[in-house]
Design a protein around this motif. Structure first.
Motif, PDB file in Angstrom:
ATOM      1  N   ARG A  16       0.830  -1.208   0.000  1.00  0.00           N
ATOM      2  CA  ARG A  16       0.000   0.000   0.000  1.00  0.00           C
ATOM      3  C   ARG A  16       0.866   1.260   0.000  1.00  0.00           C
ATOM      4  O   ARG A  16       0.528   2.264  -0.646  1.00  0.00           O
ATOM      5  N   ASP A  17       1.991   1.210   0.696  1.00  0.00           N
ATOM      6  CA  ASP A  17       2.904   2.361   0.688  1.00  0.00           C
ATOM      7  C   ASP A  17       3.457   2.615  -0.718  1.00  0.00           C
ATOM      8  O   ASP A  17       3.578   3.773  -1.154  1.00  0.00           O
ATOM      9  N   CYS A  18       3.784   1.554  -1.416  1.00  0.00           N
ATOM     10  CA  CYS A  18       4.322   1.705  -2.777  1.00  0.00           C
ATOM     11  C   CYS A  18       3.266   2.265  -3.718  1.00  0.00           C
ATOM     12  O   CYS A  18       3.578   3.078  -4.599  1.00  0.00           O
ATOM     13  N   LEU A  19       2.017   1.867  -3.522  1.00  0.00           N
ATOM     14  CA  LEU A  19       0.949   2.427  -4.338  1.00  0.00           C
ATOM     15  C   LEU A  19       0.826   3.929  -4.097  1.00  0.00           C
ATOM     16  O   LEU A  19       0.628   4.706  -5.037  1.00  0.00           O
ATOM     17  N   GLN A  20       0.987   4.346  -2.852  1.00  0.00           N
ATOM     18  CA  GLN A  20       0.920   5.777  -2.548  1.00  0.00           C
ATOM     19  C   GLN A  20       2.066   6.535  -3.217  1.00  0.00           C
ATOM     20  O   GLN A  20       1.884   7.649  -3.725  1.00  0.00           O
ATOM     21  N   VAL A  21       3.249   5.923  -3.260  1.00  0.00           N
ATOM     22  CA  VAL A  21       4.393   6.534  -3.943  1.00  0.00           C
ATOM     23  C   VAL A  21       4.080   6.720  -5.425  1.00  0.00           C
ATOM     24  O   VAL A  21       4.367   7.776  -6.017  1.00  0.00           O
ATOM     25  N   LEU A  22       3.483   5.703  -6.035  1.00  0.00           N
ATOM     26  CA  LEU A  22       3.129   5.802  -7.453  1.00  0.00           C
ATOM     27  C   LEU A  22       2.096   6.897  -7.685  1.00  0.00           C
ATOM     28  O   LEU A  22       2.159   7.633  -8.680  1.00  0.00           O
ATOM     29  N   LYS A  23       1.137   7.023  -6.785  1.00  0.00           N
ATOM     30  CA  LYS A  23       0.135   8.082  -6.899  1.00  0.00           C
ATOM     31  C   LYS A  23       0.787   9.465  -6.830  1.00  0.00           C
ATOM     32  O   LYS A  23       0.462  10.365  -7.617  1.00  0.00           O
ATOM     33  N   ASP A  24       1.711   9.616  -5.890  1.00  0.00           N
ATOM     34  CA  ASP A  24       2.404  10.908  -5.756  1.00  0.00           C
ATOM     35  C   ASP A  24       3.157  11.249  -7.043  1.00  0.00           C
ATOM     36  O   ASP A  24       3.114  12.397  -7.519  1.00  0.00           O
ATOM     37  N   GLU A  25       3.843  10.267  -7.590  1.00  0.00           N
ATOM     38  CA  GLU A  25       4.601  10.504  -8.816  1.00  0.00           C
ATOM     39  C   GLU A  25       3.659  10.807  -9.988  1.00  0.00           C
ATOM     40  O   GLU A  25       3.973  11.641 -10.847  1.00  0.00           O
ATOM     41  N   PHE A  26       2.519  10.145 -10.021  1.00  0.00           N
ATOM     42  CA  PHE A  26       1.534  10.411 -11.065  1.00  0.00           C
ATOM     43  C   PHE A  26       1.063  11.863 -11.003  1.00  0.00           C
ATOM     44  O   PHE A  26       0.976  12.553 -12.030  1.00  0.00           O
ATOM     45  N   HIS A  27       0.770  12.366  -9.808  1.00  0.00           N
ATOM     46  CA  HIS A  27       0.319  13.741  -9.664  1.00  0.00           C
ATOM     47  C   HIS A  27       1.414  14.748 -10.021  1.00  0.00           C
ATOM     48  O   HIS A  27       1.134  15.807 -10.589  1.00  0.00           O
ATOM     49  N   GLN A  28       2.645  14.419  -9.707  1.00  0.00           N
ATOM     50  CA  GLN A  28       3.747  15.294 -10.096  1.00  0.00           C
ATOM     51  C   GLN A  28       3.847  15.393 -11.622  1.00  0.00           C
ATOM     52  O   GLN A  28       4.011  16.495 -12.178  1.00  0.00           O
ATOM     53  N   ASP A  29       3.726  14.252 -12.284  1.00  0.00           N
ATOM     54  CA  ASP A  29       3.769  14.255 -13.749  1.00  0.00           C
ATOM     55  C   ASP A  29       2.573  15.006 -14.321  1.00  0.00           C
ATOM     56  O   ASP A  29       2.695  15.717 -15.331  1.00  0.00           O
ATOM     57  N   LEU A  30       1.409  14.841 -13.675  1.00  0.00           N
ATOM     58  CA  LEU A  30       0.207  15.526 -14.127  1.00  0.00           C
ATOM     59  C   LEU A  30       0.386  17.044 -14.032  1.00  0.00           C
ATOM     60  O   LEU A  30       0.016  17.795 -14.947  1.00  0.00           O
ATOM     61  N   SER A  31       0.977  17.500 -12.922  1.00  0.00           N
ATOM     62  CA  SER A  31       1.207  18.932 -12.729  1.00  0.00           C
ATOM     63  C   SER A  31       2.173  19.481 -13.761  1.00  0.00           C
ATOM     64  O   SER A  31       1.986  20.597 -14.275  1.00  0.00           O
ATOM     65  N   ARG A  32       3.221  18.712 -14.079  1.00  0.00           N
ATOM     66  CA  ARG A  32       4.183  19.162 -15.084  1.00  0.00           C
ATOM     67  C   ARG A  32       3.515  19.273 -16.463  1.00  0.00           C
ATOM     68  O   ARG A  32       3.845  20.157 -17.247  1.00  0.00           O
ATOM     69  N   HIS A  33       2.576  18.381 -16.725  1.00  0.00           N
ATOM     70  CA  HIS A  33       1.954  18.340 -18.048  1.00  0.00           C
ATOM     71  C   HIS A  33       0.831  19.364 -18.189  1.00  0.00           C
ATOM     72  O   HIS A  33       0.705  20.017 -19.239  1.00  0.00           O
ATOM     73  N   TYR A  34       0.007  19.520 -17.146  1.00  0.00           N
ATOM     74  CA  TYR A  34      -1.182  20.374 -17.253  1.00  0.00           C
ATOM     75  C   TYR A  34      -1.078  21.669 -16.450  1.00  0.00           C
ATOM     76  O   TYR A  34      -1.983  22.498 -16.500  1.00  0.00           O
ATOM     77  N   GLY A  35      -0.017  21.829 -15.692  1.00  0.00           N
ATOM     78  CA  GLY A  35       0.181  23.071 -14.952  1.00  0.00           C
ATOM     79  C   GLY A  35      -0.869  23.292 -13.874  1.00  0.00           C
ATOM     80  O   GLY A  35      -1.287  22.360 -13.176  1.00  0.00           O
TER      81      GLY A  35
END
Length: 693
Positions: free
Chosen positions: A657-676
């Motif tokens: 579950r901790d690793c899934l949370q890490v993946l979610k955090d990274e997904f949101h970081q990528d989303l922010s870089r892409h969509y501002g």
């Protein structure tokens, strides 16, 4: 004490034994098939003996092959079934090979689509593949009447000298129905035995077909003795071109077709007719390089005496079901490679430097940067795994897509095969399904479909096998494979354990047209999801029946007890009364099943195993400003099943579950870089995972 004359007698016996041994070593090859020593020569006796044999097994040991020499192999392959056969053949070749290989594949469009993806994702070192369009070769052979089941493709080996690159001098030509039991370099080495005149290496035909005595009025094409089988061929392309091969075989075929109605054995008949007229062209090969298991085979004369078979040829239309008292032995050899894990063949040829396969260096660099001490190493490694992909594993004959047509897209593993028949009954439209299987499971799946009247009757279901590798289920990679292979303008992104309403396929197409989706409107149509806890229940035929089951407690809104956030925005209370589509807003953790254009965003492959794989995709759709429209008459029902291994790990492992949370955090970081700044609202989705799928 022995008499004085006895040692001299022993010496004479030893001398006689030594002479016999020398004779056997010199002429031992001629003892096969009961021939007297000296009956054949290095170049092969070009006349048939009294039994009609071509003395094709009198060849001394080949010279050692130059190390790391590139070997060229040509194969004609057309269609789905032939592509599967080719994969098994290639596995057997790769298992024994010690040399770099270059496969030259003459294919139709179906086989090329399958094999290009397969070899690209297989990433086998020191293997090159070139494709040649069979359509371009058809005009050269279409004038020849052919009764063989292979059709026009069975004649295309005749035009290989013209079709292959002009600087290619030698090539091994194989049928797709052969299995290797030795290093193909040993076969290549037999080129060294060709005389200056010889251009074709063949094994004698191991039946009486060309002797013309199999049945009354049997009239075969002309052949030298028993003739030769063309399932395994050595071609000196340079010499064939110099000798005017194209003109030679066409003249021979034209002349024979004046008195014969058609070829019965495709290219083999024409090769034999040419050799009959020009016997000096052929170099007979040892019988062990093409042990033929045809219906009337005499191959036992070869393999009963040979200790080391090289190539098995399933040259009967019945293939592995051919009647032969030793067929069990040969079938087991073939089945070994049929179920063999092809990923194990991604091995380096040590001492033979070769450029890495396309994309392999990038993957290796990424893997090298991973930290094996990282608690999430397993997740990182699975994301980088390149799975072998075999598209359209079974025959697929889709109808031309209509303007508003919809393909159901889903993925599954072996433990969900039982869902396929019910799904086919509920959804008559096209489907694109990705199956995560081992090589052995893929063969079980093939038998499962063949045994099912429901599944074998469907030609508009495309099954794409993604071969299993790694500990975590690559759910989004599977979805992306199925999505990419959809052929209709729209796709219904579902899961395999959901059964759609019987009328859903027609309803979706009508809704797409009425709502004017596409160029005029960018929308994702939501199909409300329900579930039953009963393994047996009466599936509702209408919305009214579904509501009655919902009110009686036989049905529930999907995951209402475990994960209400996943589908709450659908607004089931509003859906009960709705008669027209209505718009809903995205909310954190929303993961509905939707109908979208085929060119929609792909699923994020970082999410493997259980958790957030669909949620991330809906976030992406919302970020790209897709409307979410709930359809008032649409529904799908989830059927109960045992929990998967990944959901069990999610529930039991804090690290998971901790690793899934890490993946979610990274997904949101990528989303922010892409969509501002537009991506800020999705930060609310950073909730501790409780159970989204």
């Amino acid at each position: 004490m022995l008499p004085r004359g006895r040692p001299r007698a022993l010496g004479a016996a030893a001398l006689l034994l030594l002479l016999l041994l020398i004779g056997f070593l010199l002429f031992g090859g001629d003892l096969e098939y009961g021939r007297p020593p000296g009956a054949g020569t290095l170049d092969g006796d070009r006349s048939a003996d009294r039994g009609g044999h071509n003395h094709s097994d009198c060849v001394p040991p080949p010279p050692p092959l130059p190390r790391c020499e590139l070997l060229h192999v040509a194969i004609v392959c057309a269609g789905h079934n032939s592509s599967r056969d080719l994969v098994t053949l290639v596995k057997s070749v790769l298992f024994y090979r010690k040399n770099p290989l270059h496969f030259h594949l003459v294919t139709d469009a179906v086989a090329r689509n399958i094999l290009e993806m397969l070899f690209y994702t297989w990433m086998v070192p020191a293997v090159r593949v070139s494709f040649y369009d069979a359509e371009e070769l058809k005009p050269h052979v279409s004038w020849i009447p052919n009764k063989h089941y292979s059709g026009l493709y069975g004649l295309m080996k005749l035009v290989l000298p013209a079709a292959l690159p002009p600087d290619l001098a030698r090539v091994i030509v194989l049928d797709t129905d052969v299995t290797f039991a030795s290093d193909i370099a040993e076969l290549w080495a037999l080129f060294a035995h060709f005389s200056d005149e010889q251009v074709i290496g063949l094994v004698e035909n191991q039946s009486d077909w060309y002797l013309g005595n199999l049945w009354r009025n049997h009239r075969p094409w002309p052949a030298l003795g028993r003739g030769f089988n063309t399932g395994v061929i050595l071609l000196r392309l340079d010499r064939l071109r110099q000798a005017g091969w194209g003109q030679m075989w066409k003249l021979t075929a034209t002349r024979e077709l004046l008195t014969l109605p058609a070829t019965s054995l495709a290219d083999q008949d024409i090769f034999n007719a040419v050799i009959k007229e020009h016997p000096g062209l052929v170099q007979p090969l040892p019988c062990i390089w093409n042990v033929q298991l045809s219906d009337h085979t005499l191959a036992e004369r070869c393999y009963s005496e040979a200790s080391d078979l090289k190539v098995i040829h399933w040259n009967s239309p019945k293939k592995l079901r051919v009647k032969n008292k030793h067929v069990g032995y040969f079938r087991n050899l073939h089945l070994t490679f049929l179920g063999y894990d092809g990923s194990l063949l991604r091995r380096e040829l040590f001492g033979c430097p070769s450029p890495p396969p396309s994309g392999a260096e990038q993957v290796q660099r990424a893997l090298a940067h991973l930290d094996e001490e990282d608690a999430c190493f397993e997740f990182r490694q699975q994301q980088l795994t390149v799975h072998r992909v075999h598209l359209t594993f079974l025959p697929h004959e889709p109808l031309p897509p209509r303007p508003h047509d919809v393909t159901l897209v889903a993925q599954l593993s072996m433990d969900r095969l039982q869902m396929l028949e019910a799904l086919c009954r509920h959804w008559p439209g096209p489907m694109s399904l990705a199956l995560y299987l081992t090589d052995a499971e893929a063969q079980q799946f093939l038998r499962f479909v063949e045994a099912s009247a429901v599944l074998s009757a469907r030609q508009n279901v495309a099954y794409h096998v993604v071969y299993r590798e790694g500990p975590l289920y690559p759910v989004n990679q599977l979805r992306n494979v199925a999505l990419a292979q959809s052929l209709t303008p729209y796709v219904f992104l579902s899961d395999i354990d959901f059964l759609p309403a019987y009328s859903l396929y027609d309803y979706l197409r009508a809704s797409i047209e009425q709502l004017k989706l596409g160029s005029e409107r960018k929308a994702a149509l939501v199909v409300p999801a329900f579930e039953t806890l009963h393994y047996r229940f009466r599936f509702p035929s209408s919305k009214a029946e579904l509501l009655a089951l919902l009110d009686s407690g036989s049905l529930y809104t999907f995951r209402y007890h475990e994960w209400p956030r996943g589908h709450a925005p659908t607004d089931y209370a509003r859906w009960r009364e709705a008669q027209t589509p209505y718009r809903v807003q995205w909310a954190a953790d929303y993961e509905p099943y939707v109908v979208v254009p085929r060119d929609c965003p792909r699923y994020d492959p970082r999410f493997v195993g259980f958790g957030w794989n669909k949620v991330a995709h809906i976030v992406e759709l919302d970020a790209q400003e897709y409307e979410l429209l709930v359809l008032p008459e649409a529904f799908a029902i989830h059927l109960p099943h045992a929990p998967s291994l990944d959901i069990s790990r999610f529930r039991s492992s804090p690290t998971y579950r901790d690793c899934l949370q890490v993946l979610k955090d990274e997904f949101h970081q990528d989303l922010s870089r892409h969509y501002g700044a537009a991506a800020l609202k999705y930060l609310t989705a950073l909730q501790p995972p409780r159970g989204p799928t």
